[in-house]
Design a protein around this motif. Structure first.
Motif, PDB file in Angstrom:
ATOM      1  N   LEU A   1      62.030  64.978  59.986  1.00  0.00           N
ATOM      2  CA  LEU A   1      60.883  64.717  60.854  1.00  0.00           C
ATOM      3  C   LEU A   1      60.384  63.275  60.688  1.00  0.00           C
ATOM      4  O   LEU A   1      60.020  62.619  61.671  1.00  0.00           O
ATOM      5  N   ARG A   2      60.389  62.784  59.456  1.00  0.00           N
ATOM      6  CA  ARG A   2      59.921  61.421  59.214  1.00  0.00           C
ATOM      7  C   ARG A   2      60.806  60.405  59.948  1.00  0.00           C
ATOM      8  O   ARG A   2      60.304  59.489  60.605  1.00  0.00           O
ATOM      9  N   LEU A   3      62.120  60.591  59.878  1.00  0.00           N
ATOM     10  CA  LEU A   3      63.038  59.675  60.561  1.00  0.00           C
ATOM     11  C   LEU A   3      62.890  59.772  62.080  1.00  0.00           C
ATOM     12  O   LEU A   3      62.943  58.757  62.786  1.00  0.00           O
ATOM     13  N   ALA A   4      62.720  60.996  62.586  1.00  0.00           N
ATOM     14  CA  ALA A   4      62.570  61.183  64.031  1.00  0.00           C
ATOM     15  C   ALA A   4      61.299  60.530  64.540  1.00  0.00           C
ATOM     16  O   ALA A   4      61.290  59.899  65.611  1.00  0.00           O
ATOM     17  N   LYS A   5      60.210  60.645  63.802  1.00  0.00           N
ATOM     18  CA  LYS A   5      58.949  60.019  64.208  1.00  0.00           C
ATOM     19  C   LYS A   5      59.084  58.506  64.246  1.00  0.00           C
ATOM     20  O   LYS A   5      58.555  57.850  65.153  1.00  0.00           O
ATOM     21  N   GLN A   6      59.792  57.937  63.289  1.00  0.00           N
ATOM     22  CA  GLN A   6      59.996  56.496  63.274  1.00  0.00           C
ATOM     23  C   GLN A   6      60.814  56.046  64.484  1.00  0.00           C
ATOM     24  O   GLN A   6      60.558  54.981  65.061  1.00  0.00           O
ATOM     25  N   LYS A   7      61.788  56.847  64.869  1.00  0.00           N
ATOM     26  CA  LYS A   7      62.673  56.482  65.985  1.00  0.00           C
ATOM     27  C   LYS A   7      62.007  56.660  67.342  1.00  0.00           C
ATOM     28  O   LYS A   7      62.168  55.829  68.243  1.00  0.00           O
ATOM     29  N   LEU A   8      61.239  57.742  67.508  1.00  0.00           N
ATOM     30  CA  LEU A   8      60.683  58.083  68.816  1.00  0.00           C
ATOM     31  C   LEU A   8      59.352  57.404  69.098  1.00  0.00           C
ATOM     32  O   LEU A   8      59.022  57.128  70.259  1.00  0.00           O
ATOM     33  N   GLY A   9      58.571  57.174  68.067  1.00  0.00           N
ATOM     34  CA  GLY A   9      57.232  56.627  68.285  1.00  0.00           C
ATOM     35  C   GLY A   9      56.294  57.699  68.817  1.00  0.00           C
ATOM     36  O   GLY A   9      56.388  58.867  68.447  1.00  0.00           O
ATOM     37  N   GLY A  10      55.393  57.317  69.703  1.00  0.00           N
ATOM     38  CA  GLY A  10      54.438  58.277  70.245  1.00  0.00           C
ATOM     39  C   GLY A  10      53.299  58.545  69.284  1.00  0.00           C
ATOM     40  O   GLY A  10      53.233  58.003  68.180  1.00  0.00           O
ATOM     41  N   LEU A  11      52.381  59.398  69.702  1.00  0.00           N
ATOM     42  CA  LEU A  11      51.222  59.780  68.903  1.00  0.00           C
ATOM     43  C   LEU A  11      51.483  61.140  68.280  1.00  0.00           C
ATOM     44  O   LEU A  11      51.799  62.097  68.983  1.00  0.00           O
ATOM     45  N   GLU A  12      51.329  61.244  66.963  1.00  0.00           N
ATOM     46  CA  GLU A  12      51.599  62.506  66.286  1.00  0.00           C
ATOM     47  C   GLU A  12      50.411  63.458  66.401  1.00  0.00           C
ATOM     48  O   GLU A  12      49.256  63.063  66.215  1.00  0.00           O
ATOM     49  N   LEU A  13      50.722  64.730  66.727  1.00  0.00           N
ATOM     50  CA  LEU A  13      49.726  65.799  66.797  1.00  0.00           C
ATOM     51  C   LEU A  13      50.217  66.920  65.887  1.00  0.00           C
ATOM     52  O   LEU A  13      50.988  67.791  66.304  1.00  0.00           O
TER      53      LEU A  13
END
Length: 356
Positions: free
Chosen positions: A225-237
């Motif tokens: 999940l950490r790697l995916a968030k770095q790649k995709l960006g966006g606002l985390e909810l």
């Protein structure tokens, strides 16, 4: 099997044979949570609710077998105790939903695009046909003489082929972590990025696009999940469980009934462009499932959707002057009729609910 369940099976058989001899029909009903789905029902009720209970559950073997009247919530609670789940995330549409009704309706929830449809997880079934005969299929993709995987044919058949009795399903481990990301973009851009991401090794387990906002759910290990968030960006909810549940159960505000309109479900290739119509829409499954409220004529929409390689269903609040399901082509209709004739020659079960 206990005497109580044997007595129930004999009652089912007698009711089926009596209806067949009288030329009447039966409505198979468990929790009645999806009785609105499909064409209007007719006939006396064959109540499966008393035929309930888990027969076997092997967490290490990833399967569960239960009777058709078993409440779906009981199945999910039991699986959760062992860190497992029904990966196709079935909608309940009511507190009384049963596992038999789940299979008969054949509906899958937000995880369907990445984890597979309900029919992909049906390992086997036992059933009673229109002659009152007890049949068992499945386990290791056991097929009948016609070459059909009968256990999976029951998924989405709306009870038209026979009375489901026992069902064996494959189950999956629950993900260790989940979070959601949101992005502001146009519908066309959302469809583009969803198809782009689908070709990459990303732990996306659900998606939703509505009113200019794209939401994706990530499921997996903390590091993934950490790697995916770095790649995709966006606002985390991070706390979005209730949102995905509301989407699954059609409790999201989008699904509030529109006066005089049917809720349309459009199935399309995920790569299909945005529909060029005036409509309020919500998109799931990476673009493959699109919900619509529109004043556009249904026959015109059906033609447009079929030209794009898809089909349209009046899911709820149907216009009675239009077909609920897309009419079958002549070859498919012939297969459907032959299956119906083989399993239910007197047309006892759920007459007309799927097709006339």
């Amino acid at each position: 099997m206990s005497d109580t369940y044997n007595e129930l099976l004999q009652q089912f058989r007698l009711q089926i044979l009596t209806a067949g001899e009288a030329g009447s029909s039966l409505r198979i009903q468990g929790g009645a949570s999806k009785s609105w789905y499909g064409n209007p029902e007719a006939g006396d009720i064959l109540d499966t609710h008393p035929y309930r209970g888990v027969i076997s559950y092997e967490p290490t073997e990833l399967y569960i077998t239960a009777r058709a009247g078993t409440p779906l919530c009981e199945i999910e609670d039991l699986l959760a105790q062992h860190g497992q789940m029904l990966a196709f995330e079935p909608p309940h549409f009511g507190a009384n939903a049963t596992i038999g009704g789940m299979v008969a309706a054949g509906l899958s929830g937000p995880r369907r695009a990445t984890h597979g449809a309900l029919r992909d997880f049906v390992l086997g079934v036992s059933m009673m046909n229109g002659k009152g005969e007890f049949l068992r299929f499945g386990g290791q993709v056991m097929k009948n003489v016609a070459g059909y995987d009968v256990s999976r044919l029951m998924a989405g058949s709306l009870g038209s082929l026979g009375l489901l009795l026992d069902i064996t399903l494959k189950v999956m481990p629950r993900p260790a972590c989940e979070t959601s990301l949101t992005f502001a973009m146009s519908e066309q851009d959302a469809l583009h990025v969803l198809n782009l991401w689908a070709g990459q090794a990303l732990p996306i387990s659900a998606s939703s696009y509505h009113a200019g906002r794209l939401l994706v759910r990530l499921s997996g290990s903390e590091s993934a999940l950490r790697l995916a968030k770095q790649k995709l960006g966006g606002l985390e909810l991070p706390q979005m469980e209730l949102f995905w549940q509301s989407l699954r159960e059609h409790q999201h505000h989008f699904f509030i009934p529109e006066d005089g309109l049917a809720l349309l479900r459009v199935s399309l290739p995920s790569t299909a462009p945005a529909l060029k119509i005036k409509a309020k829409s919500l998109i799931e499954w990476g673009g493959a499932q699109r919900w619509l409220w529109t004043h556009e004529p249904i026959p015109t929409l059906r033609e447009q959707v079929q030209a794009m390689g898809g089909h349209l269903t009046q899911f709820r609040y149907a216009d009675p002057t239009q077909a609920i399901f897309t009419p079958l082509s002549a070859p498919l209709l012939n297969i459907h009729q032959q299956l119906k004739k083989s399993f239910d020659p007197a047309s006892v079960f759920n007459r007309g609910q799927l097709f006339s």
